[in-house]
Design an enzyme around this catalytic site. Sequence first.
Site, PDB file in Angstrom:
ATOM      1  N   ARG A 265       0.688  -1.301  -0.043  1.00 32.59           N
ATOM      2  CA  ARG A 265      -0.097   0.028   0.029  1.00 32.59           C
ATOM      3  C   ARG A 265       0.972   1.295   0.011  1.00 32.59           C
ATOM      4  O   ARG A 265       0.376   2.403  -0.341  1.00 32.59           O
ATOM      5  CB  ARG A 265      -0.897  -0.049   1.266  1.00 32.59           C
ATOM      6  CG  ARG A 265      -1.919   0.954   1.285  1.00 32.59           C
ATOM      7  CD  ARG A 265      -2.802   1.099   2.590  1.00 32.59           C
ATOM      8  NE  ARG A 265      -4.002   1.856   2.340  1.00 32.59           N
ATOM      9  CZ  ARG A 265      -4.810   2.370   3.469  1.00 32.59           C
ATOM     10  NH1 ARG A 265      -4.244   2.350   4.620  1.00 32.59           N
ATOM     11  NH2 ARG A 265      -5.803   3.029   3.299  1.00 32.59           N
TER      12      ARG A 265
ATOM     13  N   SER B 197      -7.388   6.862  -0.184  1.00 25.55           N
ATOM     14  CA  SER B 197      -7.187   5.476  -0.078  1.00 25.55           C
ATOM     15  C   SER B 197      -8.240   4.919   0.948  1.00 25.55           C
ATOM     16  O   SER B 197      -7.881   5.325   2.276  1.00 25.55           O
ATOM     17  CB  SER B 197      -5.676   5.118   0.226  1.00 25.55           C
ATOM     18  OG  SER B 197      -5.592   3.812   0.339  1.00 25.55           O
ATOM     19  N   SER B 198      -9.186   4.370   0.799  1.00 24.97           N
ATOM     20  CA  SER B 198     -10.416   3.825   1.442  1.00 24.97           C
ATOM     21  C   SER B 198      -9.931   3.013   2.681  1.00 24.97           C
ATOM     22  O   SER B 198      -8.937   2.511   2.673  1.00 24.97           O
ATOM     23  CB  SER B 198     -11.419   3.109   0.822  1.00 24.97           C
ATOM     24  OG  SER B 198     -12.034   3.956  -0.152  1.00 24.97           O
ATOM     25  N   GLN B 199     -10.726   3.145   4.008  1.00 28.32           N
ATOM     26  CA  GLN B 199     -10.184   2.299   4.897  1.00 28.32           C
ATOM     27  C   GLN B 199     -10.276   0.847   4.580  1.00 28.32           C
ATOM     28  O   GLN B 199     -11.232   0.280   3.741  1.00 28.32           O
ATOM     29  CB  GLN B 199     -11.432   2.473   5.963  1.00 28.32           C
ATOM     30  CG  GLN B 199     -11.127   1.487   7.110  1.00 28.32           C
ATOM     31  CD  GLN B 199     -12.275   1.850   8.295  1.00 28.32           C
ATOM     32  OE1 GLN B 199     -13.074   2.444   8.143  1.00 28.32           O
ATOM     33  NE2 GLN B 199     -12.148   1.361   9.466  1.00 28.32           N
TER      34      GLN B 199
END
Length: 358
Positions: free
Chosen positions: A34, A85-87
Amino acid sequence: MPDTQLRRNLAEELVSAGALYSPEWMAAFEEVPRHLFVGEFVIRTQEGLTHYSAERHEEWLNAVYSDQGLLTQFSQGESNATSSSSQPSVMAAMLEALNLADGDTVLEIGSGTGYNAALLSHRLGSENVISVDIDPALVEAASEHLRQAGFTTTVAAGNGRDGYPDAAPYSAIIATCSVQRIPVAWLAQVKDGGRIVANIGAVLLAFDVKGGQAIGRPLSIQAMFMALRETAEKQEPVGHLAAPPTQARITRLRIKEAVFTSASFRDFLLLLHPAMEHIAFGADLHMINCPAEESAAWIDISTGTVSEVGSRSPWRLLAGAYEQWDAMGQPELMDLRLSIDEEGNHFIDRTGYESVAI
């Protein structure tokens, strides 16, 4: 701690939370880095905003691999985020809900940083994933992030509402942005038996598509995404006033406090009126905002006073929604289904009750 261990720790956390359970998706979260998809970012909490950058590497890396959404792009200062950047736990639940198999193809609406497209590409292969975003700058950045991570996924600039017909039909569509209604173009671009996973209002749903129709069921995990943008221009944030303006229309009526205290009603309301915003200024004062109609209502429970501005009456919409929810037996979210017919009409359904058109 090395990022490989942090990735494993995050995957284990998602498994423990019940968001992640398939070996294929567990491998994707463990192996896709990530940190290659985010540079500087902001995390918003109840205490405020915290900034992170790679200059403070260990702190930054730990935040990257935490189960938190990372805000990566803003408009008009930091009050209005336009990309993130989503959970990870939300991403995992949505990816699991796609119910994918080897060889399936997926269209992603909303590229963001490219991290979600990388997870999809790890699972299906780069050649089976297409991602679309309205913002050319995000498309360019996501493409570069994917390349650095070893993927050759197609990322295209375009209006996500139109899907991406050039490569249709798809096994599934996943939207990492919110929509008020599922666009007809998405239904047309999913194979029979395929799925659409998307956010309407504050509700995440998985739709089974067949014969140009769809039936959506809420996911067990819920979240609210940024709205789908149909222009690359950054949008102005909507102002929220803690008191009504002097020209407001004022009425007095009996107000049911359950309108503001029932989570089940809130979920129903945001399915029925996805663009409606509810802001609480303490226990007694509430604002209901309908930005598209430039209308707002301030409700003071202590005095039974409703003050409104604009061409529409948000309070009437709210009160009408409560009556419909009550007529359906005050259902919990998981009791509901959202069905879509061939013409794109949406209905809230509950077994044994009359459907509500939305």
